[in-house]
Design a protein around this motif. Structure first.
Motif, PDB file in Angstrom:
ATOM      1  N   LYS A  81     -18.468  -8.859   6.628  1.00  0.00           N
ATOM      2  CA  LYS A  81     -18.280  -8.157   5.191  1.00  0.00           C
ATOM      3  C   LYS A  81     -17.677  -7.166   5.167  1.00  0.00           C
ATOM      4  N   GLU A  82     -18.058  -6.059   5.962  1.00  0.00           N
ATOM      5  CA  GLU A  82     -17.336  -4.892   6.012  1.00  0.00           C
ATOM      6  C   GLU A  82     -15.941  -5.099   6.475  1.00  0.00           C
ATOM      7  N   LEU A  83     -15.758  -5.914   7.439  1.00  0.00           N
ATOM      8  CA  LEU A  83     -14.220  -6.183   7.912  1.00  0.00           C
ATOM      9  C   LEU A  83     -13.578  -6.688   7.013  1.00  0.00           C
ATOM     10  N   TYR A  84     -13.923  -7.507   6.218  1.00  0.00           N
ATOM     11  CA  TYR A  84     -13.150  -8.201   5.046  1.00  0.00           C
ATOM     12  C   TYR A  84     -12.945  -7.066   3.996  1.00  0.00           C
ATOM     13  N   GLU A  85     -13.998  -6.318   3.761  1.00  0.00           N
ATOM     14  CA  GLU A  85     -13.705  -5.100   2.731  1.00  0.00           C
ATOM     15  C   GLU A  85     -12.594  -4.092   3.046  1.00  0.00           C
ATOM     16  N   ILE A  86     -12.491  -3.927   4.475  1.00  0.00           N
ATOM     17  CA  ILE A  86     -11.610  -2.987   5.149  1.00  0.00           C
ATOM     18  C   ILE A  86     -10.084  -3.645   5.123  1.00  0.00           C
ATOM     19  N   LYS A  87     -10.245  -4.911   5.279  1.00  0.00           N
ATOM     20  CA  LYS A  87      -8.674  -5.680   5.297  1.00  0.00           C
ATOM     21  C   LYS A  87      -8.339  -5.929   3.834  1.00  0.00           C
ATOM     22  N   ALA A  88      -9.120  -5.899   2.738  1.00  0.00           N
ATOM     23  CA  ALA A  88      -8.817  -5.759   1.279  1.00  0.00           C
ATOM     24  C   ALA A  88      -8.267  -4.561   1.038  1.00  0.00           C
ATOM     25  N   GLN A  89      -8.826  -3.180   1.605  1.00  0.00           N
ATOM     26  CA  GLN A  89      -7.960  -1.975   1.321  1.00  0.00           C
ATOM     27  C   GLN A  89      -6.872  -1.864   2.129  1.00  0.00           C
ATOM     28  N   ALA A  90      -6.841  -2.415   3.304  1.00  0.00           N
ATOM     29  CA  ALA A  90      -5.257  -2.261   3.907  1.00  0.00           C
ATOM     30  C   ALA A  90      -4.320  -3.036   3.260  1.00  0.00           C
ATOM     31  N   LEU A  91      -4.687  -4.154   2.802  1.00  0.00           N
ATOM     32  CA  LEU A  91      -3.739  -4.992   1.934  1.00  0.00           C
ATOM     33  C   LEU A  91      -3.199  -4.056   0.649  1.00  0.00           C
ATOM     34  N   GLU A  92      -4.046  -3.458   0.294  1.00  0.00           N
ATOM     35  CA  GLU A  92      -3.739  -2.602  -0.999  1.00  0.00           C
ATOM     36  C   GLU A  92      -2.769  -1.398  -0.801  1.00  0.00           C
ATOM     37  N   VAL A  93      -3.032  -0.851   0.529  1.00  0.00           N
ATOM     38  CA  VAL A  93      -2.326   0.156   1.119  1.00  0.00           C
ATOM     39  C   VAL A  93      -0.789  -0.428   1.399  1.00  0.00           C
ATOM     40  N   LEU A  94      -0.845  -1.792   1.947  1.00  0.00           N
ATOM     41  CA  LEU A  94       0.275  -2.316   2.221  1.00  0.00           C
ATOM     42  C   LEU A  94       1.301  -2.547   1.061  1.00  0.00           C
ATOM     43  N   GLU A  95       0.692  -2.957  -0.126  1.00  0.00           N
ATOM     44  CA  GLU A  95       1.210  -3.196  -1.342  1.00  0.00           C
ATOM     45  C   GLU A  95       1.842  -2.107  -2.041  1.00  0.00           C
ATOM     46  N   GLU A  96       1.001  -0.819  -1.707  1.00  0.00           N
ATOM     47  CA  GLU A  96       1.727   0.381  -2.369  1.00  0.00           C
ATOM     48  C   GLU A  96       2.751   0.771  -1.548  1.00  0.00           C
ATOM     49  N   CYS A  97       2.631   0.707  -0.318  1.00  0.00           N
ATOM     50  CA  CYS A  97       3.710   0.994   0.644  1.00  0.00           C
ATOM     51  C   CYS A  97       5.371   0.329   0.379  1.00  0.00           C
ATOM     52  N   ARG A  98       4.959  -0.866  -0.015  1.00  0.00           N
ATOM     53  CA  ARG A  98       6.175  -1.853  -0.209  1.00  0.00           C
ATOM     54  C   ARG A  98       6.696  -1.352  -1.580  1.00  0.00           C
ATOM     55  N   LYS A  99       6.005  -0.566  -2.593  1.00  0.00           N
ATOM     56  CA  LYS A  99       6.667   0.102  -3.876  1.00  0.00           C
ATOM     57  C   LYS A  99       7.256   1.070  -3.534  1.00  0.00           C
ATOM     58  N   ILE A 100       7.030   1.803  -2.357  1.00  0.00           N
ATOM     59  CA  ILE A 100       7.712   3.119  -2.155  1.00  0.00           C
ATOM     60  C   ILE A 100       8.729   2.999  -0.962  1.00  0.00           C
ATOM     61  N   SER A 101      10.077   2.883  -1.063  1.00  0.00           N
ATOM     62  CA  SER A 101      10.923   2.766  -0.015  1.00  0.00           C
ATOM     63  C   SER A 101      10.866   3.785   1.055  1.00  0.00           C
ATOM     64  N   PHE A 102      10.446   4.917   1.055  1.00  0.00           N
ATOM     65  CA  PHE A 102      10.126   5.743   2.317  1.00  0.00           C
ATOM     66  C   PHE A 102       8.744   5.893   2.896  1.00  0.00           C
TER      67      PHE A 102
END
Length: 130
Positions: A81-102
């Motif tokens: 469960k903890e690994l899935y929660e971390i994965k969800a957070q990492a996906l959120e970070v990746l999505e935010e990174c895609r919004k910012i080109s640098f």
């Protein structure tokens, strides 16, 4: 008077089955993993249907007692469960990174993190099926 087949008991059998008697382990495996009926198991094991029922019921109770005392299944489920929660957070970070080109370097590191998480989650899934 059928024993309820449930996923948790099958998973406990996978985890703690080696601690049951060989005969009990075989009957429970035939019942939970191979989906044989009590009558089919009784015929194969050359005992009564009631004998199979009693053995499986006792075995299931033993598995629950082992889990209550040792807690390996609960521990494993919590880690997963903890690994899935971390994965969800990492996906959120990746999505935010895609919004910012640098933020490409952060996105690249996040992708590596996600691959590592997927690898660990796959290990958990494989351990449960063994």
């Amino acid at each position: 008077m059928e024993i309820e087949k449930d996923i948790r008991t099958a998973e406990l059998l996978s985890l703690y089955g080696g601690l049951l008697t060989e005969r009990q382990q075989k009957m429970m495996s035939l019942y939970y993993n191979d989906d044989l009926s009590l009558a089919e198991i009784a015929e194969q094991m050359k005992i009564t249907r009631q004998g199979v029922f009693d053995s499986i019921k006792h075995g299931a109770k033993t598995l629950v007692t082992l889990e209550d005392n040792l807690g390996f299944y609960a521990f494993s489920e919590q880690r997963k469960k903890e690994l899935y929660e971390i994965k969800a957070q990492a996906l959120e970070v990746l999505e935010e990174c895609r919004k910012i080109s640098f933020a490409k370097n952060v996105a690249d590191k996040t992708i590596v993190l996600l691959e590592n998480l997927d690898s660990k989650l796959e290990e958990f899934e494989n351990d449960e099926t063994e």
